[in-house]
Scaffold this active site. Structure first.
Site, PDB file in Angstrom:
ATOM      1  N   SER A  60     -56.926  79.846 -85.573  1.00 53.80           N
ATOM      2  CA  SER A  60     -56.066  78.779 -85.065  1.00 53.80           C
ATOM      3  C   SER A  60     -55.569  77.818 -86.130  1.00 53.80           C
ATOM      4  O   SER A  60     -54.743  76.945 -85.820  1.00 53.80           O
ATOM      5  CB  SER A  60     -56.786  78.000 -83.963  1.00 53.80           C
ATOM      6  OG  SER A  60     -56.887  78.798 -82.808  1.00 53.80           O
ATOM      7  N   GLY A 287     -56.574  68.449 -90.097  1.00 52.87           N
ATOM      8  CA  GLY A 287     -56.400  69.874 -90.309  1.00 52.87           C
ATOM      9  C   GLY A 287     -56.633  70.642 -89.029  1.00 52.87           C
ATOM     10  O   GLY A 287     -56.165  70.249 -87.961  1.00 52.87           O
ATOM     11  N   GLY A 290     -60.508  77.331 -87.098  1.00 52.04           N
ATOM     12  CA  GLY A 290     -59.972  78.623 -86.690  1.00 52.04           C
ATOM     13  C   GLY A 290     -61.078  79.575 -86.317  1.00 52.04           C
ATOM     14  O   GLY A 290     -62.159  79.549 -86.907  1.00 52.04           O
TER      15      GLY A 290
END
Length: 459
Positions: A60, A287, A290
Site C-alpha cells: 500500500s 508516509g 504496505g
C-alpha cells in the site's frame, strides 16, 4: 563504520531476529549525508542473493504514488478534489463520492473490489473493477468516518489514467518514477525479487507465499522496489525541496490531517493519501505502511524537530507478511537518525535589515490582552505569541502585490487571513488588524482603554 551507523545496524539486526524475518533491507536518506543501506538475511532467490538492489513488494505504499498523481492532475486543472468521481469517470454506482473523500478514506467504499480477491488471488482488471462497482457496497455514509479502502484508491488510479490518456502504470512511470530517478521501482515483478514468506508461528519453518498480480487493483498496492528508492521517496514526501514532480505547497496540503484513524486514540492521522504519525514536540512521520502476501513495508519521512537535517526518509522492507517489527523499525531509525547523528548547527550570520516599510512594525504588540512579537527573519515578516514555545513555527506574511499595507498570512497562526497596517502622518505603523483583531503597542481592552488605567466605567 561510524557510531550512528553501528546503532542503526544493531537496530536492524534486532528487528530481523526478533521478528524472524527471512530478509530485511533498509535505507536511510538525508540531505546532509550519503545514503545508508543495510541488508540482513537471505532473499530466497537463488539467482539474486540479498543485497541493496533486491526488490520487495511495497504493497500500500503504492497508494502514495497514486495520491501524488491525483494531486498533479488537480494542479494541472484536470480535476477538482471536491467534485464527485462520476464527473470524470463513468461508474455504475457510488459516483457521488468526492475525490477528496476517496483520497482520505472517508468515502465509505468497502475495503476491496467485489469478489473474494484475497481468497482466489485473482484480481479484476481495470474495466471489470469499474464495471462491478455497483456490486460493491457503500459500507458507511459519505464523510461519516475513516474506513480504509483499496477499492477507492484503485478507482482514483484509473480516473487519473483516463484523464491523462494512458494506463496507470504508464502515467506513473512518465510523471513520477522517471523524473525522480526511481529506476528500481516497477509495476511488474523483477528478476531481483526476493521471495515473500509466511513464517510459522510455532517453529522456524517458513512457507513461500504465491506472487499476486493485482491487475485493476494495482494503483492501491502493486509496486515492487528497493529500500534505497523508497527512502528517497519518503524524504520527498516529508521535504520535497526543488523537484519537477509536485509543488511543495501541494504536498503541504496532502500532509494536513483530514481524519483520525481511531476516534478513541487520536494517535494516527490520515491526510490526502498519506499516513501521519505524531511523534511529540511538533514532529510527525509522514508516509505509508504496505502489506502483500509475504511482505511488509514501512516508508516514512520525518518532519520537524531539533536535529532534523531535512530530506530525512527511511524505508524498511521485509519478506515476512506478519512481522510488525518491519514497520516499527522505520520509525525507530528516523528517531535514531536525529538522536545519534543530528544535523550540524548552522552559524548565525548578519543579514540585510528589514525593508523600511516594515521597520516600524518590528517589536512587541498586544491583542486580546496577549503579547505578540513581530520580527524580520529570513527575508520575511514573522509573528508569534510571546509565550509560544520555541519549537512552534511563527506566522509568516506575504505582501499583496496591489496593496502596500496589506499582507496575507502564508503559514502558521491565522493562515490565510489578512494583516492590515495603519500608519500615522510620519508613515510609522501605529495600529494593525490581523484577522480583524486590533493590534496596538500598549495593552488595551476591547473598548480601547488601557489595562494600566484600571477599572473603566460601570455598565
Amino acid at each position: 563504520m561510524t557510531v550512528p551507523q553501528t546503532r542503526y545496524e544493531r537496530a536492524v539486526r534486532r528487528a530481523q531476529s526478533d521478528g524472524r524475518i527471512p530478509a530485511l533491507t533498509v535505507a536511510l536518506h538525508r540531505a546532509d549525508r550519503e545514503p545508508w543501506t543495510f541488508t540482513v538475511g537471505e532473499s530466497g532467490n537463488p539467482d539474486h542473493p540479498l543485497g541493496p538492489d533486491s526488490r520487495f513488494r511495497i504493497g500500500s505504499v503504492t497508494k502514495t504514488f497514486t495520491a501524488v498523481l491525483v494531486m498533479q492532475a488537480r494542479d494541472d486543472g484536470l480535476l477538482d478534489l471536491d467534485e464527485p468521481v462520476s464527473r470524470y469517470l463513468d461508474v455504475p454506482a457510488h459516483g457521488d463520492a468526492t475525490i477528496r473523500r476517496l483520497l482520505s478514506h472517508t468515502a465509505g467504499y468497502q475495503r476491496e473490489p467485489y469478489g473474494d480477491v484475497w481468497d482466489t488471488l485473482v484480481a479484476p482488471d481495470a474495466g471489470r473493477l469499474l464495471a462491478e462497482l455497483d456490486r460493491a457496497e457503500r459500507v458507511l455514509p459519505n464523510a461519516r468516518r475513516y474506513h480504509y479502502s483499496n477499492l477507492g484508491l484503485a478507482v482514483l488510479g484509473h480516473l487519473v489514467a483516463k484523464l491523462r490518456g494512458g494506463t496507470w502504470a504508464e502515467i506513473l512511470t512518465e510523471r513520477i518514477l522517471t523524473p525522480l530517478g526511481l529506476g528500481h521501482t516497477t509495476v511488474d515483478r523483477p528478476a531481483e525479487a526476493a521471495v515473500g514468506y509466511l513464517v510459522d508461528a510455532y517453529s522456524d519453518a517458513a512457507r513461500p507465499e504465491p506472487p499476486v498480480d493485482l491487475g485493476g487493483v494495482g494503483p492501491a498496492a502493486q509496486l515492487w522496489s528497493t529500500a534505497s528508492d523508497m527512502a528517497r521517496w519518503a524524504a520527498f514526501l516529508a521535504d520535497p525541496g526543488v523537484n519537477r514532480v509536485l509543488d511543495a505547497a501541494t504536498l503541504d496540503e496532502m500532509r494536513w490531517p483530514s481524519t483520525t484513524t481511531d476516534e478513541s486514540l487520536w494517535a494516527i492521522g490520515f491526510g490526502l493519501g498519506l499516513i501521519l504519525c505524531p511523534e511529540g514536540n511538533r514532529v510527525v512521520h509522514v508516509g505509508h505502511d504496505g502489506a502483500m502476501p509475504g511482505f511488509l513495508a514501512g516508508v516514512y519521512g520525518r518532519r520537524g524537530g531539533e536535529g532534523n537535517p531535512g530530506g530525512l526518509g527511511c524505508a524498511v522492507l521485509g519478506s515476512s507478511g506478519t512481522a510488525g517489527q518491519t514497520i516499527d523499525l522505520a520509525h525507530e531509525l528516523l528517531r535514531l537518525a536525529v538522536e545519534a547523528d543530528p544535523a550540524e548547527i548552522r552559524p548565525w550570520r548578519v543579514a540585510a535589515p528589514a525593508p523600511p516599510a516594515y521597520r516600524s512594525v518590528l517589536g512587541r504588540w498586544w491583542s486580546e490582552g496577549s503579547e505578540f512579537v513581530f520580527a524580520w527573519h529570513d527575508g520575511q515578516l514573522q509573528a508569534r505569541a510571546a509565550e509560544a514555545p520555541a519549537e512552534k513555527p511563527p506566522a509568516i506574511f506575504r505582501p499583496l502585490p496591489d496593496q502596500a499595507d496589506v499582507l496575507r498570512t502564508a503559514s502558521g497562526r491565522e493562515s490565510g487571513e489578512l494583516l492590515r497596517m495603519t500608519r500615522d502622518e510620519r508613515g510609522a505603523v501605529v495600529r494593525m488588524h490581523w484577522a480583524t483583531y486590533r493590534f496596538t503597542r500598549l495593552q488595551e481592552g476591547f473598548d480601547g482603554g488601557l489595562a494600566s488605567d484600571g477599572p473603566g466605567p460601570r455598565l
